[in-house]
Design a protein around this motif. Structure first.
Motif, mmCIF file in Angstrom:
data_model
loop_
_atom_site.group_PDB
_atom_site.id
_atom_site.type_symbol
_atom_site.label_atom_id
_atom_site.label_comp_id
_atom_site.label_asym_id
_atom_site.label_seq_id
_atom_site.Cartn_x
_atom_site.Cartn_y
_atom_site.Cartn_z
ATOM 1 N N ALA A 39 0.869 -1.174 0.000
ATOM 2 C CA ALA A 39 0.000 0.000 0.000
ATOM 3 C C ALA A 39 0.906 1.224 0.000
ATOM 4 O O ALA A 39 2.072 1.152 0.402
ATOM 5 N N THR A 40 0.379 2.338 -0.438
ATOM 6 C CA THR A 40 1.140 3.581 -0.469
ATOM 7 C C THR A 40 0.584 4.535 0.567
ATOM 8 O O THR A 40 -0.623 4.800 0.588
ATOM 9 N N ALA A 41 1.454 5.018 1.432
ATOM 10 C CA ALA A 41 1.069 6.039 2.413
ATOM 11 C C ALA A 41 1.548 7.384 1.892
ATOM 12 O O ALA A 41 2.737 7.568 1.623
ATOM 13 N N THR A 42 0.631 8.320 1.722
ATOM 14 C CA THR A 42 0.964 9.674 1.292
ATOM 15 C C THR A 42 0.528 10.618 2.400
ATOM 16 O O THR A 42 -0.632 10.584 2.830
ATOM 17 N N PHE A 43 1.463 11.433 2.880
ATOM 18 C CA PHE A 43 1.134 12.301 4.012
ATOM 19 C C PHE A 43 1.974 13.572 3.942
ATOM 20 O O PHE A 43 2.992 13.640 3.245
ATOM 21 N N SER A 50 12.008 18.115 1.758
ATOM 22 C CA SER A 50 12.495 17.557 0.500
ATOM 23 C C SER A 50 11.380 17.255 -0.495
ATOM 24 O O SER A 50 11.628 17.186 -1.692
ATOM 25 N N GLY A 51 10.154 17.092 -0.037
ATOM 26 C CA GLY A 51 9.050 16.792 -0.943
ATOM 27 C C GLY A 51 8.380 18.053 -1.452
ATOM 28 O O GLY A 51 8.540 19.140 -0.907
ATOM 29 N N ILE A 52 7.590 17.916 -2.519
ATOM 30 C CA ILE A 52 6.846 19.052 -3.063
ATOM 31 C C ILE A 52 5.733 19.395 -2.085
ATOM 32 O O ILE A 52 4.884 18.563 -1.766
ATOM 33 N N GLY A 53 5.746 20.630 -1.590
ATOM 34 C CA GLY A 53 4.749 21.050 -0.616
ATOM 35 C C GLY A 53 4.818 20.247 0.669
ATOM 36 O O GLY A 53 3.817 20.078 1.346
ATOM 37 N N CYS A 54 5.997 19.739 0.979
ATOM 38 C CA CYS A 54 6.233 18.927 2.185
ATOM 39 C C CYS A 54 5.495 17.593 2.146
ATOM 40 O O CYS A 54 5.279 16.972 3.190
ATOM 41 N N MET A 55 5.071 17.159 0.959
ATOM 42 C CA MET A 55 4.382 15.873 0.840
ATOM 43 C C MET A 55 5.400 14.747 0.756
ATOM 44 O O MET A 55 6.476 14.905 0.186
#
Length: 198
Positions: A39-43, A50-55
């Motif tokens: 499963a993918t956890a996106t938060f 480091s992520g786009i928009g802190c995602m």
């Protein structure tokens, strides 16, 4: 367990806990079960820029064979009490399977997990890390439950608590969750883990 899970989903405000009810009170289920190996956890992780928009996105795996080798069953944080901060509002579990079902035309994405319990109400005094241990019933079987994937917060990294005994040379990373009895919740895995597991 599946019928009990459905009861909890259909009656979230029940005054009687589902574990106190007879199995005959649970809804019947005769449908198909579709198994998934990850499963993918996106938060959003404001502390990790480091992520786009802190995602941030990460995969959580429950695979009987990982890359044509040994099984891989990752550990996770489950959001159990949103009113509490950090580890006091989170539970730790090991995912044994991801699956989906449809009951009365409504889809449910689920995970079969083994629970871990916190050792005490504070982090370990010497290490500054929370200590957890896997839960077992009175017969020595793992304490299992089915949870909705929406309750999964993100992956958790556990490090074994080493005791004074020798460790066999054949021990690999695939065996640690089955061999050791206690684990540190590693808050140093990344910025976000440090923020939520401190």
């Amino acid at each position: 367990m599946l019928r009990r899970f459905l009861y909890d989903q259909l009656h979230p405000n029940s005054s009687i806990p589902s574990h106190d009810l007879s199995i005959h009170a649970y809804p019947e289920f005769y449908g198909r079960v579709h198994i998934f190996y990850h499963a993918t956890a996106t938060f959003r992780a404001p502390s990790d820029l480091s992520g786009i928009g802190c995602m941030r996105r990460e995969y959580i795996r429950a695979a009987p064979s990982w890359r044509n080798g040994r099984p891989r069953y990752d550990t996770i944080f489950i959001n159990s009490d949103p009113s509490e901060d950090g580890m006091r509002g989170l539970e730790v579990a090991r995912v044994l399977a991801f699956f989906s079902i449809v009951h009365e035309q409504k889809p449910y994405q689920c995970a079969l997990v083994q629970w871990f319990s916190r050792d005490g109400n504070e982090p370990d005094e010497d290490m500054g890390l929370w200590v957890v241990r896997p839960d077992f019933d009175d017969d020595g079987r793992p304490d299992l439950a089915i949870v909705h994937v929406d309750t999964i917060y993100r992956a958790a990294h556990l490090s074994p608590v080493f005791q004074s005994q020798y460790i066999r040379r054949s021990l690999t990373m695939h065996d640690t969750l089955d061999v050791f009895k206690e684990f540190y919740v590693n808050k140093f895995a990344d910025y976000h883990a440090f923020q939520i597991a401190s």
